[in-house]
Design a protein around this motif. Sequence first.
Motif, PDB file in Angstrom:
ATOM      1  N   ARG A  51       0.831  -1.210   0.000  1.00 31.68           N
ATOM      2  CA  ARG A  51       0.000   0.000   0.000  1.00 31.68           C
ATOM      3  C   ARG A  51       0.863   1.257   0.000  1.00 31.68           C
ATOM      4  O   ARG A  51       0.561   2.238  -0.685  1.00 31.68           O
ATOM      5  CB  ARG A  51      -0.933  -0.014   1.214  1.00 31.68           C
ATOM      6  N   SER A  55       1.331   4.235  -3.050  1.00 36.06           N
ATOM      7  CA  SER A  55       0.689   5.493  -2.657  1.00 36.06           C
ATOM      8  C   SER A  55       1.223   6.668  -3.472  1.00 36.06           C
ATOM      9  O   SER A  55       2.342   6.639  -3.984  1.00 36.06           O
ATOM     10  CB  SER A  55       0.921   5.765  -1.157  1.00 36.06           C
ATOM     11  N   LYS A  56       0.419   7.698  -3.583  1.00 36.15           N
ATOM     12  CA  LYS A  56       0.843   8.915  -4.294  1.00 36.15           C
ATOM     13  C   LYS A  56       1.967   9.617  -3.551  1.00 36.15           C
ATOM     14  O   LYS A  56       2.886  10.159  -4.154  1.00 36.15           O
ATOM     15  CB  LYS A  56      -0.353   9.853  -4.465  1.00 36.15           C
ATOM     16  N   VAL A 143      -0.410  11.279   6.756  1.00 40.15           N
ATOM     17  CA  VAL A 143      -0.531  10.905   5.346  1.00 40.15           C
ATOM     18  C   VAL A 143      -1.159   9.520   5.210  1.00 40.15           C
ATOM     19  O   VAL A 143      -2.098   9.327   4.443  1.00 40.15           O
ATOM     20  CB  VAL A 143       0.845  10.935   4.642  1.00 40.15           C
ATOM     21  N   GLU A 148      -4.326   9.653   2.763  1.00 44.15           N
ATOM     22  CA  GLU A 148      -4.432   8.565   1.789  1.00 44.15           C
ATOM     23  C   GLU A 148      -5.210   7.367   2.328  1.00 44.15           C
ATOM     24  O   GLU A 148      -5.474   6.421   1.592  1.00 44.15           O
ATOM     25  CB  GLU A 148      -3.053   8.155   1.297  1.00 44.15           C
ATOM     26  N   LYS A 149      -5.526   7.404   3.603  1.00 41.10           N
ATOM     27  CA  LYS A 149      -6.381   6.369   4.209  1.00 41.10           C
ATOM     28  C   LYS A 149      -5.910   4.952   3.847  1.00 41.10           C
ATOM     29  O   LYS A 149      -6.673   4.131   3.343  1.00 41.10           O
ATOM     30  CB  LYS A 149      -7.836   6.570   3.782  1.00 41.10           C
ATOM     31  N   LEU A 150      -4.650   4.656   4.148  1.00 43.19           N
ATOM     32  CA  LEU A 150      -4.087   3.352   3.822  1.00 43.19           C
ATOM     33  C   LEU A 150      -4.484   2.269   4.821  1.00 43.19           C
ATOM     34  O   LEU A 150      -4.311   1.076   4.544  1.00 43.19           O
ATOM     35  CB  LEU A 150      -2.559   3.444   3.732  1.00 43.19           C
TER      36      LEU A 150
END
Length: 341
Positions: A51, A55-56, A143, A148-150
Amino acid sequence: MNTTKSIREKLEDREYNILSEFATKSKESKKRKTPEAECEIRTCFQRDRDRILHSKAFRRLKHKTQVFLSPFDDHFRTRLTHTLEVSQIARTISRSLDLNEDLTEAIALGHDLGHTPFGHCGEGVLNELVPGGFHHNIQSVRVVEVLEKLNLCVETIDGILTHTWGYEPKTPEAQVVQLADKIAYINHDIEDSIRAGIISESDIPNDCIAYFSPIQSKRLNKMIMEVIKNSINSPKIAMSEEGWYYTTKLRKWMFDNVYINSPAKLEEKKARRVIKELFYHYCEMLKPMCEEGRIIRIVTDYISGMTDRYAIEKYKENFIPSGFHRGSSEDYLFKLANLKD
């Protein structure tokens, strides 16, 4: 009744057979804040690593400063290559100590996701502007949790938070990353500073050279071996007392000769101005849209996520006159304004 174990379950069982008694086992993880169905083929820490990698925020690290601002020389480190070197060092140590390499890698890849543009210069400016201060390790957690709600595991988030000195990691894998981060930047920053002509090999303190080696690869290997040999069969991950003495001496020498008031920092006055002007500009822009208490949080998230070049472009767009155009696009800023924590 189907009793065939999944690939993930086999991997979890294997950890009990091959990992140290002190290692963090995937099956014993405190899991995620929001419960999820388990993957059939990956352990929870392997999923965290994947993940983060996709991610960005991870992709943006390639255009964020390590020490040298917006380097044109492709051989200077960026925040991304620093992260990869930390990961490699940390995985080597964890593997040698029979710790959980997947958890170690996830922490290492995620530890700098919240770093600002222009490296610690940018972090310092936000620390001055934001009430209560700004710290990249805390932003890194924000973050992965909010922006980003990982939905990462508790152990991974703890390692990301505690990679900075002053924090006490809860797992040996997080302790490994805390050390690997220091080992990585001391060594690669020496190499980059020599390449830039700021220092030379002969400038490095003689006793540090005598203890570690004048050769970059041997110095790096010596530091890694200091951690491994001193941490075998122990829940505490640390260098020997002598090794730590020379490591911290070398780190202090780098602060005195490179990190503070060296030619590498000549552009930081300009970088500080870019961050500060953008901060005030975006706070003013959001006044008609948001409650005052939320504005600083939104602007901090926006600016800390910028790459060096994006921050420079936004500065040009907002403060340098140009030909007529329809106006700036701040879609992500407005998206953050509508984000619910």
